[in-house]
Design a protein around this motif. Structure first.
Motif, PDB file in Angstrom:
ATOM      1  N   SER A 187       8.754   5.716   1.838  1.00  0.00           N
ATOM      2  CA  SER A 187       7.829   6.343   0.689  1.00  0.00           C
ATOM      3  C   SER A 187       6.773   5.828   0.504  1.00  0.00           C
ATOM      4  N   LEU A 188       6.734   4.466   0.389  1.00  0.00           N
ATOM      5  CA  LEU A 188       5.309   3.622   0.171  1.00  0.00           C
ATOM      6  C   LEU A 188       4.517   3.231   1.387  1.00  0.00           C
ATOM      7  N   ALA A 189       5.003   4.050   2.534  1.00  0.00           N
ATOM      8  CA  ALA A 189       4.395   3.510   3.713  1.00  0.00           C
ATOM      9  C   ALA A 189       2.835   3.818   3.455  1.00  0.00           C
ATOM     10  N   THR A 190       2.407   4.921   2.933  1.00  0.00           N
ATOM     11  CA  THR A 190       1.009   5.626   2.803  1.00  0.00           C
ATOM     12  C   THR A 190       0.482   4.887   1.482  1.00  0.00           C
ATOM     13  N   ALA A 191       1.245   4.172   0.676  1.00  0.00           N
ATOM     14  CA  ALA A 191       0.628   3.526  -0.589  1.00  0.00           C
ATOM     15  C   ALA A 191      -0.009   2.041  -0.179  1.00  0.00           C
ATOM     16  N   GLY A 192      -0.351   1.125  -1.220  1.00  0.00           N
ATOM     17  CA  GLY A 192      -1.072   0.218  -0.824  1.00  0.00           C
ATOM     18  C   GLY A 192      -0.233  -0.889  -0.282  1.00  0.00           C
ATOM     19  N   SER A 193      -0.771  -1.709   0.103  1.00  0.00           N
ATOM     20  CA  SER A 193      -0.025  -2.591   1.006  1.00  0.00           C
ATOM     21  C   SER A 193       0.952  -3.619   0.289  1.00  0.00           C
ATOM     22  N   ASP A 194       0.459  -4.226  -0.996  1.00  0.00           N
ATOM     23  CA  ASP A 194       1.314  -4.910  -1.694  1.00  0.00           C
ATOM     24  C   ASP A 194       2.722  -4.294  -2.083  1.00  0.00           C
ATOM     25  N   ALA A 195       2.604  -3.060  -2.368  1.00  0.00           N
ATOM     26  CA  ALA A 195       3.920  -2.306  -2.889  1.00  0.00           C
ATOM     27  C   ALA A 195       4.830  -2.054  -1.654  1.00  0.00           C
ATOM     28  N   ALA A 196       3.997  -1.706  -0.768  1.00  0.00           N
ATOM     29  CA  ALA A 196       4.835  -1.557   0.801  1.00  0.00           C
ATOM     30  C   ALA A 196       5.417  -2.818   1.251  1.00  0.00           C
ATOM     31  N   ALA A 197       4.857  -3.961   1.131  1.00  0.00           N
ATOM     32  CA  ALA A 197       5.278  -5.125   1.483  1.00  0.00           C
ATOM     33  C   ALA A 197       6.457  -5.476   0.428  1.00  0.00           C
ATOM     34  N   GLY A 198       6.321  -5.364  -0.561  1.00  0.00           N
ATOM     35  CA  GLY A 198       7.329  -6.042  -1.841  1.00  0.00           C
ATOM     36  C   GLY A 198       8.709  -4.779  -1.185  1.00  0.00           C
ATOM     37  N   MET A 199       8.782  -3.743  -0.892  1.00  0.00           N
ATOM     38  CA  MET A 199       9.677  -2.998  -0.629  1.00  0.00           C
ATOM     39  C   MET A 199      10.260  -3.267   0.770  1.00  0.00           C
ATOM     40  N   LYS A 200       9.340  -3.705   1.668  1.00  0.00           N
ATOM     41  CA  LYS A 200       9.978  -3.911   2.899  1.00  0.00           C
ATOM     42  C   LYS A 200      10.732  -5.365   2.835  1.00  0.00           C
ATOM     43  N   GLN A 201      10.228  -5.992   2.131  1.00  0.00           N
ATOM     44  CA  GLN A 201      11.031  -7.502   1.809  1.00  0.00           C
ATOM     45  C   GLN A 201      12.371  -7.432   1.060  1.00  0.00           C
ATOM     46  N   LEU A 202      12.150  -6.196   0.148  1.00  0.00           N
ATOM     47  CA  LEU A 202      13.675  -5.948  -0.318  1.00  0.00           C
ATOM     48  C   LEU A 202      14.749  -5.254   0.402  1.00  0.00           C
ATOM     49  N   ALA A 203      14.105  -4.357   1.461  1.00  0.00           N
ATOM     50  CA  ALA A 203      15.166  -4.191   2.438  1.00  0.00           C
ATOM     51  C   ALA A 203      15.448  -5.078   3.568  1.00  0.00           C
ATOM     52  N   GLU A 204      14.579  -5.885   3.897  1.00  0.00           N
ATOM     53  CA  GLU A 204      15.059  -7.092   4.647  1.00  0.00           C
ATOM     54  C   GLU A 204      16.265  -7.869   3.930  1.00  0.00           C
ATOM     55  N   SER A 205      16.039  -8.216   2.888  1.00  0.00           N
ATOM     56  CA  SER A 205      16.946  -9.056   2.121  1.00  0.00           C
ATOM     57  C   SER A 205      18.324  -8.474   1.959  1.00  0.00           C
TER      58      SER A 205
END
Length: 508
Positions: free
Chosen positions: A176-194
């Motif tokens: 969902s945040l793929a088109t949003a700002g880079s900080d929010a997308a990076a945080g969500m990506k880090q949560l998914a990887e964890s």
């Protein structure tokens, strides 16, 4: 003419033997008597008890026994110290046999008992890294064969379900945040990887993780599969039970190859070498031999049995070999390279010196002190004292005392070798064998010293008169039942110079 011949003969005799001379030796003259034509010449007289005492003239010992004559041809060879000479007919009577000192490999076989055990590297434990409950069993019996990847059981874990939901939400948020700002997308990506790392650390199957990321559907249970093809050797999982993280639920063993742990005795352990081939026999299959390889000699010794475990690895086609089966193992030992050896029967061990009797020529023998090395079943290595090609005495076919063994056999070969080597001379030059027989009565017993005093009659084979003397017994059992005064028949040998040993005694 007759009268003239008679007078001439007397004149010639007078020329050869002047007045006052005699053709016979004067009484009391020293030296052995000159034999008549056709008689053997007496060289000297020896002590009748075997002591190192000789005389040039006949005499008696302190007990009144006559010294025994030693005739020409029976004496020890004086050309070389320590050599023994005996006649050819006596060699033939005794059955003396010789064998060459030669180079031979001292390979031998060590036999040991053992047991079949699983290969520890092929034993696998199935456990969970989280808490949960056993929901369903696919394999529910110990001993059941399983294949690699075959389902074993299914579990339910609230923690695992929560971790799956967390990962599914993280993946959905990252999209969902793929088109949003880079900080929010990076945080969500880090949560998914964890979340994904946690599932992988809990050994969630990769296909289930992929399906979860693709569909977002959380599965209630997780299936555990066998890590290897083999046999279920232990099963603690029970349907509906609760388990803790790290608790063993199944144990699967691959029996395609097994170990045999052989218990090798302490004296044979130096001959064990990793990489050596071994032959294993199992009582269940007496007609078969299973080849194996020695892979490890354990560094510890079992004090109770004085054995060291030796590990042998072998293939197990058809899984014929079952863990805990008893096995008989044959292990090669010794150096395959040839070394200088003599037959084991040629060695005379006195306890302080080791001697081999060497044949120098026809009827001539010489005792050699030797230093021995490794042994095989029939031969022993010679490190010092002998040369290749020399003839060693290995057998004499007559009955000998069981305790003196080969020493008593060498006794009958003639004179004492000297130099402190025991039992290399005969008890009597005229005796055809080492043993003698007698009759008498028991005069006294010393069980502590292992001796018995006998009042015996004449011993014809030694030309002894009747007397009372002390004998040593070959073993303590011969003293059982003896008491002073009883009449006995006995047999004895001269084990060492002047040492008379009873080998058999019976009541009359």
């Amino acid at each position: 003419m007759a009268v003239a011949g008679t007078v001439g003969g007397r004149w010639w005799e007078a020329r050869q033997h002047p007045a006052g001379a005699s053709t016979a030796a004067a009484p009391g003259a020293s030296g052995p008597a000159t034999p008549a034509s056709g008689e053997r010449r007496i060289l000297y007289y020896r002590n009748p008890m075997g002591l190192p005492d000789t005389s040039a003239t006949p005499k008696k010992d302190p007990m009144g026994m006559d010294y025994l004559p030693v005739y020409e041809g029976e004496e020890a060879d004086r050309g070389s110290a320590g050599q023994v000479r005996i006649s050819a007919d006596k060699v033939q009577k005794l059955g003396v046999r010789v064998e060459a000192v030669a180079l031979r490999p001292l390979a031998r076989t060590v036999r040991a008992s053992g047991r079949v055990e699983p290969d520890e590297r092929r034993v696998y434990t199935v456990t969970a890294k989280f808490e949960g409950y056993v929901e369903r069993l696919h394999v529910n019996a110990t001993g059941q064969p399983v294949g690699r990847g075959q389902p074993l059981f299914e579990v339910y874990s609230p923690e695992l379900v929560s971790a799956q939901r967390e990962y599914a939400i993280a993946v959905q948020g990252m999209r969902s945040l793929a088109t949003a700002g880079s900080d929010a997308a990076a945080g969500m990506k880090q949560l998914a990887e964890s979340s994904l790392a946690r599932l992988r650390n809990w050994d969630l199957p990769p296909d289930q993780v992929e399906a979860l990321a693709r569909t977002g559907e959380v599965r209630r249970t997780v299936t555990f599969r066998s890590p290897v093809g083999g046999i279920v050797t232990e099963k603690k999982a029970v349907q509906g039970m609760r388990f803790s993280a790290g608790e063993m639920l199944y144990q699967v063993t691959d029996l395609g190859a097994v170990w045999v742990i052989a218990d090798v005795f302490e004296q044979d352990i130096a001959a064990m070498r990793p990489g050596a081939r071994a032959a294993v026999r199992i009582n269940a299959y007496p007609e078969r031999t299973f080849p194996g390889t020695v892979t490890y000699v354990y560094p510890t010794l079992k004090a109770e049995t004085r054995t060291v475990p030796v590990r042998i690895e072998l293939a197990n086609p058809g899984q014929l070999l079952k863990p805990a089966m008893f096995a008989q193992v044959e292990l090669p030992a010794g150096d395959p390279r040839p070394v200088l050896t003599v037959p084991d029967s040629a060695v005379i061990d006195s306890g302080t010196r080791t001697v081999v009797l060497v044949q120098l020529g026809e009827g001539r023998f010489e005792p050699r002190e030797v230093k021995l090395g490794a042994r095989s079943a029939a031969y022993v290595q010679v490190l010092e004292g002998l040369r290749e090609g020399e003839q060693a005495v290995v057998a004499a076919n007559f009955l000998i005392d069981a305790e003196s063994n080969l020493k008593a056999a060498v006794h009958s070969l003639g004179g004492h070798a000297g130099h402190g080597v025991p039992a290399l001379g005969a008890a009597s030059a005229s005796a055809p064998a080492a043993g003698h027989k007698g009759q008498g009565s028991v005069d006294g017993i010393d069980a502590k010293a292992g001796t018995v005093s006998l009042k015996h009659g004449p011993i014809a084979s030694l030309k002894w008169p009747a007397m009372t003397m002390e004998f040593r017994v070959a073993n303590e059992s011969l003293l059982r039942g003896l008491r002073p005064g009883i009449q006995v028949d006995f047999e004895f040998v001269e084990r060492q110079q002047g040492e008379w040993v009873i080998t058999s005694i019976t009541h009359r």
